[in-house]
Design a protein around this motif. Structure first.
Motif, short mmCIF file in Angstrom:
data_model
loop_
_atom_site.label_atom_id
_atom_site.label_comp_id
_atom_site.label_asym_id
_atom_site.label_seq_id
_atom_site.Cartn_x
_atom_site.Cartn_y
_atom_site.Cartn_z
N VAL A 251 0.86 -1.18 0.00
CA VAL A 251 0.00 0.00 0.00
C VAL A 251 0.89 1.23 0.00
N VAL A 252 0.35 2.36 -0.47
CA VAL A 252 1.13 3.59 -0.52
C VAL A 252 0.32 4.74 0.05
N ALA A 253 1.02 5.83 0.33
CA ALA A 253 0.41 6.98 0.98
C ALA A 253 -0.17 7.96 -0.04
N GLY A 254 -1.06 8.79 0.46
CA GLY A 254 -1.65 9.87 -0.33
C GLY A 254 -2.77 10.52 0.46
N VAL A 255 -3.59 11.26 -0.23
CA VAL A 255 -4.77 11.87 0.39
C VAL A 255 -5.95 11.72 -0.56
N PRO A 256 -7.17 11.67 -0.01
CA PRO A 256 -8.35 11.54 -0.87
C PRO A 256 -8.62 12.81 -1.65
N PRO A 257 -9.59 12.78 -2.55
CA PRO A 257 -9.93 13.99 -3.31
C PRO A 257 -10.15 15.19 -2.40
N ASP A 258 -9.60 16.34 -2.80
CA ASP A 258 -9.69 17.54 -1.97
C ASP A 258 -9.59 18.78 -2.85
N TYR A 259 -9.31 19.92 -2.21
CA TYR A 259 -9.20 21.21 -2.90
C TYR A 259 -8.21 21.15 -4.05
N PHE A 260 -7.10 20.41 -3.85
CA PHE A 260 -6.02 20.42 -4.83
C PHE A 260 -6.27 19.47 -6.00
N SER A 261 -7.03 18.39 -5.79
CA SER A 261 -7.16 17.38 -6.85
C SER A 261 -8.47 16.63 -6.72
N ALA A 262 -9.20 16.51 -7.83
CA ALA A 262 -10.48 15.80 -7.84
C ALA A 262 -10.31 14.30 -7.68
N THR A 263 -9.13 13.77 -7.99
CA THR A 263 -8.88 12.33 -7.82
C THR A 263 -7.98 12.05 -6.62
N GLY A 264 -7.76 13.04 -5.79
CA GLY A 264 -6.86 12.89 -4.66
C GLY A 264 -5.41 12.96 -5.11
N GLN A 265 -4.53 12.69 -4.17
CA GLN A 265 -3.10 12.68 -4.47
C GLN A 265 -2.51 11.33 -4.08
N ARG A 266 -1.94 10.65 -5.05
CA ARG A 266 -1.27 9.36 -4.80
C ARG A 266 0.22 9.65 -4.72
N TRP A 267 0.73 9.80 -3.49
CA TRP A 267 2.13 10.16 -3.33
C TRP A 267 3.06 8.99 -3.63
N ASP A 302 4.70 18.03 8.30
CA ASP A 302 3.84 17.90 7.13
C ASP A 302 2.81 16.79 7.34
N HIS A 303 1.58 17.02 6.87
CA HIS A 303 0.51 16.02 6.89
C HIS A 303 0.28 15.49 8.30
N PHE A 304 0.08 16.41 9.24
CA PHE A 304 -0.10 16.02 10.64
C PHE A 304 -1.26 15.04 10.82
N ARG A 305 -2.30 15.18 10.00
CA ARG A 305 -3.45 14.31 10.18
C ARG A 305 -3.10 12.83 10.00
N GLY A 306 -1.97 12.55 9.34
CA GLY A 306 -1.54 11.18 9.17
C GLY A 306 -1.15 10.48 10.47
N PHE A 307 -0.89 11.26 11.52
CA PHE A 307 -0.57 10.66 12.81
C PHE A 307 -1.84 10.22 13.55
N GLU A 308 -2.98 10.74 13.12
CA GLU A 308 -4.26 10.27 13.65
C GLU A 308 -4.82 9.16 12.76
N ALA A 309 -4.79 9.37 11.45
CA ALA A 309 -5.18 8.35 10.48
C ALA A 309 -4.57 8.74 9.14
N ASN A 310 -4.09 7.74 8.39
CA ASN A 310 -3.51 8.02 7.08
C ASN A 310 -4.29 7.31 5.99
N TRP A 311 -4.23 7.88 4.78
CA TRP A 311 -4.97 7.37 3.64
C TRP A 311 -4.15 6.26 3.00
#
Length: 502
Positions: A251-267, A302-311
């Motif tokens: 599995v890999v990290a990223g974020v779901p769809p948001d302000y920056f990208s309609a398909t999210g960001q697959r880091w 960076d990406h502090f919310r990942g310490f609570e839950a990550n995508w």
């Protein structure tokens, strides 16, 4: 969970600073570095009444020249080393003007050019350095061996076997001790080169940091939450990442769809095995944070919310849309680090999809969160990015390195956003939008204000640093002193004095 008081003194008083990465500085060697232009920028910051200089990660850039995809979470970027300093040391012959673009980093040319110069300096050092210099290098190598040995060996093995460590000969990919020792014995000189480069980075950076402190300026660094798969850290600590038997991410990290990208960001970064990390009390993270805090005064996490839950995105998914949330380590992680390192001078990057659980975690840790004013004009007066809704434990920005410049944002804003901004800021003109937003943020109760240098200069969208989700063509912006002039520093200083930030 009871909210904590603001933790670190630097983040608990009214201050302001400017965001500018070192690569954006002027200089004749193709990109900014730790040379004289960095000292001149410190002079400009002091003239402008600033007490903070925020930078991007100091680590070597990786894929797409991104400093957030580094081959090491500890090493300093070789491409930030001041080559003129190596000339002054007598280890490198004076370099002729190579004709680089003064407003753009052409990394395809700059990196080979700088690598050749660094190798020539290593040769000069090997032939001409005195015993005190050689002893200083040996002492540095010994003191930093816990990360430096793996980093140097990783760089040597990448040059021999290619960038993807799971494709190396199995004995090397899986770190057979005899195979690694054999390589060390064969490549003493090459390992010495990478040690030398890191030593010079360290010496130059500490000198620059001292120059900053002498002007009353503190450095705000950056900690990417994740590290690149093709890194010395993942190779050396593979058991602490979610990898398969071959060393590839499941599995890999990223974020779901948001302000920056309609398909999210697959880091694409591998995710941590937090349960495994907890077994040794987060030792790697403690080493990472302790090392960073020898280099900077405050760290933007960076990406502090990942310490609570990550995508968590299946590695075979082409976008971030197929991911799901997976628990992070939570408050126990920060308590463990604080027990060893003391009060942490951390800014929590809490942008994007933020739940009440994430906010509770940040407050319990006593970390200020971030508010970006470009996000403020989408709905109503309760928008959390509007300055009247800030609390003191806040770091306010017009935009970040991931945003368009404010002038560029304004040019592309919808008419509804523009109307909302005019109602909030007054009837601003196109040429004054950046100053109107800076002033509104400066007047707020937020303890800390940080403004990208492009916004201080009022530059348009051609000057943005990064576009999230765009794998190529980012991170290359530079300025020239002719772009600056006297007025921005004078105006910024006057404004900040009026608002108690100077």
């Amino acid at each position: 969970m009871t909210p904590a008081a603001p933790g670190h003194p630097l983040l608990a008083r009214r201050t302001s600073g400017v965001l500018l990465h070192l690569t954006s500085l002027p200089g004749r060697h193709g990109s900014g570095d730790m040379g004289i232009a960095a000292v001149h920028f410190l002079d400009w910051l002091a003239l402008a009444g600033q007490s903070l200089w925020q930078i991007l990660p100091l680590t070597p850039p990786g894929a797409g020249h991104s400093p957030y995809q580094s081959p090491s979470a500890f090493a300093g970027s070789p491409w930030l080393v001041d080559l003129d300093d190596l000339v002054a040391c007598g280890w490198l012959a004076p370099l002729p003007d190579a004709g680089f673009d003064t407003r753009h980093c052409d990394f395809a040319r700059v990196i080979p050019y700088r690598l050749r110069a660094l190798r020539a300096a290593w040769q000069g050092f090997s032939e001409h350095a005195g015993e005190p210099e050689k002893a200083a290098l040996a002492d540095f190598t010994h003191h930093h061996s816990e990360w430096l040995d793996d980093y140097a060996l990783f760089m040597v093995l990448q040059a021999r076997h290619g960038p993807d460590w799971p494709d190396w000969p199995p004995a090397l990919a899986h770190r057979d001790p005899r195979a690694l020792q054999s390589v060390r014995d064969e490549t003493v000189g090459e390992l010495g080169f990478w040690h030398f480069v890191q030593w010079r980075f360290h010496v130059q950076w500490q000198r620059l940091r001292e120059e900053a402190h002498s002007r009353g300026i503190h450095i705000v660094g950056d900690v990417p939450i994740f590290v690149a798969h093709q890194s010395a850290d993942v190779w050396a600590h593979a058991d602490q990442f979610l990898l398969d038997a071959q060393g590839l991410p499941d599995v890999v990290a990223g974020v779901p769809p948001d302000y920056f990208s309609a398909t999210g960001q697959r880091w694409g970064n591998p995710l941590y095995r937090w349960d495994r990390m907890a077994l040794d009390d987060y030792r790697w993270w403690k080493q990472r944070m302790a090392h960073l805090l020898t280099l900077v005064d405050v760290a933007r996490l960076d990406h502090f919310r990942g310490f609570e839950a990550n995508w968590k995105i299946p590695a075979n998914e082409p976008t971030a849309q197929g991911g799901h949330w997976s628990p992070g380590p939570g408050r126990a992680f920060f308590q463990s680090i604080r027990e060893e390192l003391g009060t942490l001078p951390i800014i929590a990057e809490d942008l994007g999809i933020i739940t009440e659980d994430v906010t509770r975690l940040r407050r319990a840790c006593g970390f200020p969160g971030m508010r970006v004013m470009q996000f403020a004009f989408g709905d109503n007066a309760r928008n959390p990015y509007l300055p009247h809704n800030f609390g003191r434990c806040t770091v306010a920005y017009t935009g970040t390195h991931d945003n368009n410049t404010t002038v560029g944002w304004w040019a592309n804003a919808s008419e509804n956003e523009r109307q909302a901004a005019r109602q909030y800021l007054g009837q601003v003109t196109d040429s004054e939008i950046h100053w109107a937003m800076i002033q509104s943020l400066s007047q707020s109760v937020a303890n800390t204000l940080v403004v990208p240098f492009q916004d201080v200069l009022g530059l348009d969208g051609q000057h943005r640093m990064n576009t999230p989700g765009q794998p190529e063509g980012c991170w290359s912006w530079r300025f020239a002193w002719a772009d600056v002039g006297d007025e921005p520093a004078r105006r910024l200083s006057s404004m900040l004095r009026a608002h108690g930030r100077a």
